[in-house]
Enzyme design. Structure first.
Site, PDB file in Angstrom:
ATOM      1  N   THR A  25       0.847  -1.194   0.000  1.00  0.00           N
ATOM      2  CA  THR A  25       0.000   0.000   0.000  1.00  0.00           C
ATOM      3  C   THR A  25       0.884   1.246   0.000  1.00  0.00           C
ATOM      4  O   THR A  25       1.749   1.393   0.863  1.00  0.00           O
ATOM      5  CB  THR A  25      -0.931  -0.042   1.228  1.00  0.00           C
ATOM      6  OG1 THR A  25      -1.885  -1.087   1.014  1.00  0.00           O
ATOM      7  CG2 THR A  25      -1.658   1.260   1.446  1.00  0.00           C
ATOM      8  N   HIS A 174      -7.500 -10.805  -1.334  1.00  0.00           N
ATOM      9  CA  HIS A 174      -6.899 -10.475  -0.031  1.00  0.00           C
ATOM     10  C   HIS A 174      -7.808 -11.011   1.082  1.00  0.00           C
ATOM     11  O   HIS A 174      -8.861 -10.442   1.349  1.00  0.00           O
ATOM     12  CB  HIS A 174      -6.764  -8.964   0.075  1.00  0.00           C
ATOM     13  CG  HIS A 174      -5.865  -8.488   1.188  1.00  0.00           C
ATOM     14  ND1 HIS A 174      -5.438  -9.309   2.206  1.00  0.00           N
ATOM     15  CD2 HIS A 174      -5.311  -7.273   1.432  1.00  0.00           C
ATOM     16  CE1 HIS A 174      -4.657  -8.593   3.035  1.00  0.00           C
ATOM     17  NE2 HIS A 174      -4.569  -7.367   2.581  1.00  0.00           N
ATOM     18  N   ASN A 177      -4.750 -10.271   7.083  1.00  0.00           N
ATOM     19  CA  ASN A 177      -4.527  -9.017   7.810  1.00  0.00           C
ATOM     20  C   ASN A 177      -5.774  -8.379   8.413  1.00  0.00           C
ATOM     21  O   ASN A 177      -5.866  -7.155   8.533  1.00  0.00           O
ATOM     22  CB  ASN A 177      -3.787  -8.019   6.910  1.00  0.00           C
ATOM     23  CG  ASN A 177      -2.380  -8.512   6.608  1.00  0.00           C
ATOM     24  OD1 ASN A 177      -1.905  -9.428   7.272  1.00  0.00           O
ATOM     25  ND2 ASN A 177      -1.729  -7.911   5.628  1.00  0.00           N
ATOM     26  N   TYR A 179      -8.760  -7.918   7.365  1.00  0.00           N
ATOM     27  CA  TYR A 179      -9.732  -7.188   6.543  1.00  0.00           C
ATOM     28  C   TYR A 179     -11.002  -8.048   6.400  1.00  0.00           C
ATOM     29  O   TYR A 179     -11.137  -9.063   7.076  1.00  0.00           O
ATOM     30  CB  TYR A 179      -9.096  -6.775   5.211  1.00  0.00           C
ATOM     31  CG  TYR A 179      -7.962  -5.801   5.455  1.00  0.00           C
ATOM     32  CD1 TYR A 179      -8.224  -4.535   5.977  1.00  0.00           C
ATOM     33  CD2 TYR A 179      -6.639  -6.148   5.229  1.00  0.00           C
ATOM     34  CE1 TYR A 179      -7.194  -3.638   6.250  1.00  0.00           C
ATOM     35  CE2 TYR A 179      -5.602  -5.255   5.500  1.00  0.00           C
ATOM     36  CZ  TYR A 179      -5.890  -4.004   6.014  1.00  0.00           C
ATOM     37  OH  TYR A 179      -4.884  -3.131   6.299  1.00  0.00           O
ATOM     38  N   ASN A 234      -4.036  -5.008  12.911  1.00  0.00           N
ATOM     39  CA  ASN A 234      -5.331  -4.319  12.997  1.00  0.00           C
ATOM     40  C   ASN A 234      -6.105  -4.698  14.261  1.00  0.00           C
ATOM     41  O   ASN A 234      -7.339  -4.849  14.228  1.00  0.00           O
ATOM     42  CB  ASN A 234      -6.175  -4.578  11.738  1.00  0.00           C
ATOM     43  CG  ASN A 234      -5.711  -3.744  10.556  1.00  0.00           C
ATOM     44  OD1 ASN A 234      -5.372  -2.566  10.712  1.00  0.00           O
ATOM     45  ND2 ASN A 234      -5.686  -4.332   9.376  1.00  0.00           N
TER      46      ASN A 234
HETATM   47  C1  8OZ Z   1      -0.261  -1.229   5.540  1.00  0.00           C
HETATM   48  C2  8OZ Z   1      -0.975  -0.044   5.494  1.00  0.00           C
HETATM   49  C3  8OZ Z   1      -2.208  -0.035   4.898  1.00  0.00           C
HETATM   50  C4  8OZ Z   1      -2.732  -1.176   4.335  1.00  0.00           C
HETATM   51  C5  8OZ Z   1      -2.361  -4.917   4.409  1.00  0.00           C
HETATM   52  C6  8OZ Z   1      -3.277  -3.550   2.679  1.00  0.00           C
HETATM   53  O1  8OZ Z   1      -1.901  -5.001   5.513  1.00  0.00           O
HETATM   54  C7  8OZ Z   1      -2.577  -3.591   3.789  1.00  0.00           C
HETATM   55  C8  8OZ Z   1      -2.011  -2.370   4.401  1.00  0.00           C
HETATM   56  C9  8OZ Z   1      -0.774  -2.374   5.003  1.00  0.00           C
HETATM   57  O2  8OZ Z   1      -2.662  -5.909   3.767  1.00  0.00           O
END
Ligand code: 8OZ
Length: 364
Positions: A25, A174, A177, A179, A234
């Protein structure tokens, strides 16, 4: 014995070597949330990678969670990405786009009409994101209803079609992480009842349905997935039984015929084998999965070479090393030193720390 520098065919995609540029990113999308001329140059410079995985790119406006990340859902975005894929292909490179939905890692100021982020849950993590006002706490999410999920799956399918129209060689979904897809997988987040909550099979259902839909749309040989079983990125705790959860997922994915599975070992942006958590058996997952196995997380040259030589992996993804070394493949091959990484230029900004890293032998 194979080497990092040997060609490999993954699904329908022929690669010149096994050095992969990890998704990164960079928050430099231009108006319309698409790659501009600098981004074309950035990826062109890195086209000697066996495979480039783009920065995470939102599948719909509701999928965005950070300022100035690109999308892959409008005709303008498709045309802009087409310039990127043309530049990379002209250099002989191969490139997939990472399809992203952030779920609850977002802020109302980034979403259409100031909508609340959506997730598997109504619970907010103690995470932050980056908006036009700087770092802010993520907003309270709204749990998606089960009857909204068919549209979400269709959105992944549509984005995958857009990716093909933009000239990509494939897509990586994806699911890592913490999400959206990961928010359905883990029992530390997913507090639903019904077909998408509760048992492992139910929590994995959305991911499997997305992978099936994307594979149906563009072919499984051009479809891949990224998982991160052991990251707490996160502010998201691990699943109560990650080994069982991820073995089930990989068993389900095994029959699809995917091009590759991309695994983040350990803590994202942290230790690959953290000493303070129970060990995770990645090798069992690898044995279950019939496609190419891609590893990631802070690999250095010797470790990357060893991973291929010992058949621990078929592909090694390098992140930070590719930011500061556009010619990383050559540097790895020649065991040449790396450029200094400008960490303050990772997210947002202009050409500096983006397209101005020198290649070996240039006098920059
Ligand atoms: C760092 C900052 C923002 C997004 C991920 C897409 O961790 C990211 C991400 C990483 O997969």
């Amino acid at each position: 014995m194979s080497s990092l520098f040997d060609p490999i065919k993954i699904g329908d995609i022929q690669l010149a070597n096994r050095v992969v540029m990890a998704p990164l990113t960079r928050n430099r999308a231009i108006d319309g949330l698409m790659p501009g001329p600098m981004t074309v140059e950035y990826y062109r410079q890195r086209a000697t990678a066996g495979l480039i995985i783009t920065e995470a790119s939102q599948i719909i406006p509701m999928a965005q969670g950070y300022l100035n990340t690109p999308g892959i859902h409008t005709p303008e975005q498709v045309a802009a990405w087409r310039k990127v894929t043309n530049a990379v292909h002209a250099e002989g490179g191969r490139m997939v786009i990472q399809l992203w939905h952030v779920g609850r890692i977002s802020h109302v100021s980034l979403l259409p009409g100031g909508a609340a982020p959506v997730s598997s849950t109504n619970r907010r993590p103690n995470a932050q994101t980056y908006t036009k006002d700087g770092f802010v706490d993520v907003s309270i999410p709204r749990a998606l209803r089960d009857d909204e999920l068919p549209d979400l799956i269709a959105d992944y399918r549509h984005a995958a079609r857009c990716a093909m129209d933009a000239g990509f060689d494939g897509v990586e979904v994806h699911a890592a992480n913490a999400y959206l897809l990961d928010q359905f997988l883990r029992d530390s987040v997913n507090d639903r009842s019904g077909p998408y909550g509760g048992s492992i099979a139910n929590r994995a259902r959305l991911l499997i349905e997305v992978m099936q839909a994307v594979s149906d749309e563009i072919g499984a040989g051009r479809t891949a997935v990224r998982l991160s079983p052991m990251t707490t990125f996160n502010d998201t705790p691990l699943d109560s039984n990650p080994q069982a959860l991820y073995e089930y997922i990989v068993e389900q994915l095994a029959s699809l015929g995917l091009a590759y599975l991309h695994i983040i070992e350990g803590e994202t942006c942290g230790a690959r084998y953290p000493a303070d958590v129970t060990a995770f058996d990645y090798a069992t997952l690898h044995h279950i999965f019939p496609g190419a196995w891609m590893v990631n997380n802070g690999y250095e040259r010797a470790e990357g070479m060893a991973a291929i030589a010992t058949q621990k992996a078929d592909l090694v993804a390098f992140g930070r090393a590719f930011i500061s070394n556009p010619d990383l493949v050559r540097r790895l091959r020649e065991n040449a030193p790396f450029n200094m990484l400008q960490t303050d230029k990772f997210y947002g900004g202009g050409a500096e720390g983006y397209i101005d890293y020198a290649e070996l032998g240039s006098d920059q």
